[in-house]
Design a protein around this motif. Structure first.
Motif, mmCIF file in Angstrom:
data_model
loop_
_atom_site.group_PDB
_atom_site.id
_atom_site.type_symbol
_atom_site.label_atom_id
_atom_site.label_comp_id
_atom_site.label_asym_id
_atom_site.label_seq_id
_atom_site.Cartn_x
_atom_site.Cartn_y
_atom_site.Cartn_z
ATOM 1 N N PHE A 83 0.820 -1.213 0.000
ATOM 2 C CA PHE A 83 0.000 0.000 0.000
ATOM 3 C C PHE A 83 0.860 1.273 0.000
ATOM 4 O O PHE A 83 0.361 2.355 0.251
ATOM 5 N N SER A 84 2.150 1.120 -0.281
ATOM 6 C CA SER A 84 3.063 2.257 -0.182
ATOM 7 C C SER A 84 2.752 3.342 -1.215
ATOM 8 O O SER A 84 3.158 4.491 -1.058
ATOM 9 N N HIS A 85 2.029 2.993 -2.268
ATOM 10 C CA HIS A 85 1.703 3.980 -3.302
ATOM 11 C C HIS A 85 0.519 4.856 -2.914
ATOM 12 O O HIS A 85 0.213 5.833 -3.595
ATOM 13 N N ILE A 86 -0.156 4.521 -1.791
ATOM 14 C CA ILE A 86 -1.373 5.234 -1.407
ATOM 15 C C ILE A 86 -1.036 6.414 -0.499
ATOM 16 O O ILE A 86 -0.290 6.268 0.469
ATOM 17 N N ASP A 87 -1.585 7.560 -0.801
ATOM 18 C CA ASP A 87 -1.481 8.732 0.063
ATOM 19 C C ASP A 87 -2.667 8.676 1.022
ATOM 20 O O ASP A 87 -3.773 9.126 0.695
ATOM 21 N N PHE A 88 -2.462 8.101 2.211
ATOM 22 C CA PHE A 88 -3.568 7.873 3.127
ATOM 23 C C PHE A 88 -4.187 9.168 3.633
ATOM 24 O O PHE A 88 -5.391 9.222 3.893
ATOM 25 N N PHE A 143 -2.678 9.323 10.314
ATOM 26 C CA PHE A 143 -3.337 10.280 9.435
ATOM 27 C C PHE A 143 -4.751 10.496 9.975
ATOM 28 O O PHE A 143 -5.386 9.556 10.452
ATOM 29 N N ALA A 144 -5.249 11.709 9.918
ATOM 30 C CA ALA A 144 -6.577 11.993 10.456
ATOM 31 C C ALA A 144 -7.277 13.038 9.606
ATOM 32 O O ALA A 144 -6.640 13.865 8.938
#
Length: 429
Positions: free
Chosen positions: A121-126, A173-174
Motif C-alpha cells: 500500500f506504499s503507493h497510497i497517500d492515506f 493520518f486523520a
C-alpha cells in the motif's frame, strides 16, 4: 493427509523448522496424483493449517541451481516442482536475509523487515484518502439517531465526524474531528477482553462463548435458554462477565484502574481517562445491565459482587478517546500482538487472531455479517458513534460519528469505512 500429499522427512539439522510442502493446486479430474511439475507447493510448518491466501504480485523471486520459488506478500513460500528443493531453498533464504528463521502462523516471516503487506500500500497517500472520504461523507452526517438511553450521550452532535488511520510504521493520518474526545462505549470491550485473557487465559471461555448472538446487544433472551452463559464477549452480558474476570483478579478498587492503565499503554498516551459524568449517567439508567448481571450471578457465571462489577463496567464504557488515540491504541491488533512503535509486546499473536475473529463475527451485534459483507474488516462499534477496524499487517482505522443505525452502529462511520475499504482495496476478502 491426502493420498497425493508428499511426505517430507529431511534431517532435523537440515530442517530446523520442520517445514512441510503442501500442494495447494488440485489434481486433475480422473487422476489420483497431480503432475508434480504442475503443482504449486506452499511451504508451511504445520500441515494441518489451511494454505494461506497469499498474493504473488510483486513478490521476491528465489533462484537456486535452476529451481525457483516465490515469497508471497504475507511471507508464504510458493514453488513449482520438487518439494524437497523448495524446503532447501526456503531454509537457505531465511538464513541469508533474516538471520535465525522465524515462523508465525505457520508461515515464514522476514525478520528485521517491515510487514510485507504494508509495502503493498506504499503507493497510497492515506492522508489524501481520508480527506476525500471525509468530504464525500458530508451529506450523510446527521443521518441516524444519537443514543438517547444514556442522557449524557444524547448531547452529542449528530453531524460530528472524525476518522484516523495509524500504520505499523507509526504514521497517523486523520481527517475531520480527529482530536475530539468521545465515549468509546463498547469498543472498550475489545481491550477488556485482551486484558482478561492475559489474566485468566483460556479458562475464560468456560464462562462466555464465541458465537454471534443474532439479538440486540442488551438482550436477555438467550441467557435463560443457555444457563446464563453469554454468546460472546461483545454483547453486554458477555462484556459484564469479562469485567467480572478483571475485578476478580484486580480487586474492587483496582479493576477500572488496571483497564485504564492498559488502554494508556496501548495508545502510548497517559491522557486517556474516564468521563465520570458519562459513567454516572450510565449508572443512573443501567437497569437492563443490572438485570443481566444478577441473572448471570444466579447461575454462578458472574462471580463477584454485582454492584462492584457494574461500577467498573459503567466506567469502562465511559472511557474517552479521540479517533487518533483509538487508532493508535488498536495498533497491536494489526501487528500480531506487537506494538512496533513503542517496541513492546501487548499480547501473543494467537490471542490477537482469536480476538480479531470474534470482532469479525460479533463486533457489530446483529449487523456483524452486514459489516463484514460491506467493509470486509474485523471491527468493533460502540453506541457513542465510534468504530475500530483492523487491517492486519497494515494498521488500524478509527472513525466516529454519533448518528446510529437500527443496530446501534455509526451510520456515517460504517459508510466511511466501506468507502475507504473499496477505494484502497482493504477488504480482506
Amino acid at each position: 493427509m491426502l493420498p497425493w500429499q508428499p511426505r517430507l522427512k529431511p534431517a532435523r539439522s537440515q530442517n530446523p523448522l520442520r517445514l512441510t510442502a503442501i500442494p495447494i493446486s488440485r489434481a486433475r479430474k480422473g487422476r489420483k496424483t497431480p503432475n508434480q511439475s504442475q503443482t504449486i507447493f506452499c511451504l508451511k510448518s504445520n500441515p494441518s493449517l489451511h494454505p494461506p491466501r497469499s498474493r504473488l504480485g510483486g513478490c521476491e523471486l528465489l533462484r537456486q541451481n535452476g529451481f525457483q520459488a516465490q515469497i508471497g506478500d504475507d511471507g508464504a513460500v510458493f514453488g513449482h516442482g520438487d518439494p524437497h528443493r523448495l524446503v532447501e531453498l526456503a531454509i537457505g533464504w531465511t538464513a541469508q536475509v533474516a538471520g535465525a528463521p522465524d515462523v508465525r502462523h505457520g508461515r515464514l516471516i522476514k525478520k528485521k523487515y517491515p510487514p510485507m503487506r504494508l509495502d503493498t500500500f506504499s503507493h497510497i497517500d492515506f492522508q489524501a484518502e481520508l480527506d476525500a472520504v471525509a468530504q464525500v461523507i458530508r451529506p450523510h452526517l446527521g443521518e441516524g439517531k444519537v443514543a438517547t438511553y444514556i442522557p449524557a450521550l444524547a448531547e452529542q452532535r449528530a453531524d460530528a465526524f472524525g476518522i484516523a488511520f495509524t500504520t505499523l510504521r507509526g504514521e497517523t493520518f486523520a481527517a475531520g474531528e480527529g482530536d475530539t474526545p468521545f465515549s468509546i462505549q463498547s469498543i472498550s470491550k475489545v481491550f477488556s477482553l485482551v486484558l482478561a485473557l492475559e489474566m485468566e487465559g483460556e479458562a475464560l471461555w468456560q464462562r462466555v462463548g464465541r458465537e454471534p448472538s443474532g439479538t440486540p446487544f442488551n438482550s436477555v433472551v438467550q441467557l435463560e435458554k443457555e444457563a446464563g452463559r453469554p454468546r460472546n464477549p461483545f454483547i453486554n452480558a458477555g462484556a459484564i462477565v469479562i469485567t467480572d474476570a478483571i475485578v476478580g483478579h484486580c480487586g474492587a478498587a483496582r479493576g477500572i484502574d488496571r483497564l485504564t492503565e492498559f488502554m494508556r499503554t496501548c495508545a502510548d498516551d497517559d491522557a486517556i481517562s474516564v468521563n465520570e459524568r458519562v459513567a454516572a449517567s450510565e449508572a443512573d439508567y443501567g437497569d437492563r445491565n443490572r438485570a443481566l448481571a444478577y441473572f448471570m450471578k444466579s447461575f454462578g457465571v458472574v462471580q463477584n459482587d454485582v454492584p462492584t462489577v457494574l461500577d467498573t463496567y459503567f466506567r469502562q464504557c465511559a472511557i474517552e478517546m479521540s479517533v487518533r488515540q483509538l487508532s493508535r491504541a488498536g495498533l497491536f491488533l494489526a501487528g500480531g500482538g506487537e506494538d512496533p512503535c513503542a517496541g513492546r509486546t501487548i499480547t501473543n499473536h494467537e490471542r490477537v487472531d482469536r480476538v480479531n475473529s470474534i470482532m469479525m463475527l460479533c463486533g457489530h451485534y446483529d449487523m456483524s455479517g452486514d459489516f463484514a459483507f460491506r467493509v470486509g474488516l474485523a471491527g468493533k462499534s460502540g453506541v457513542g458513534g465510534g468504530i475500530l477496524a483492523v487491517v492486519p499487517d497494515v494498521g488500524t482505522l478509527a472513525v466516529w460519528s454519533p448518528g446510529l443505525n437500527a443496530a446501534g452502529n455509526s451510520l456515517a462511520g460504517t459508510l466511511a469505512l466501506e468507502m475507504l475499504s473499496d477505494r484502497d482495496r482493504l477488504n480482506l476478502f
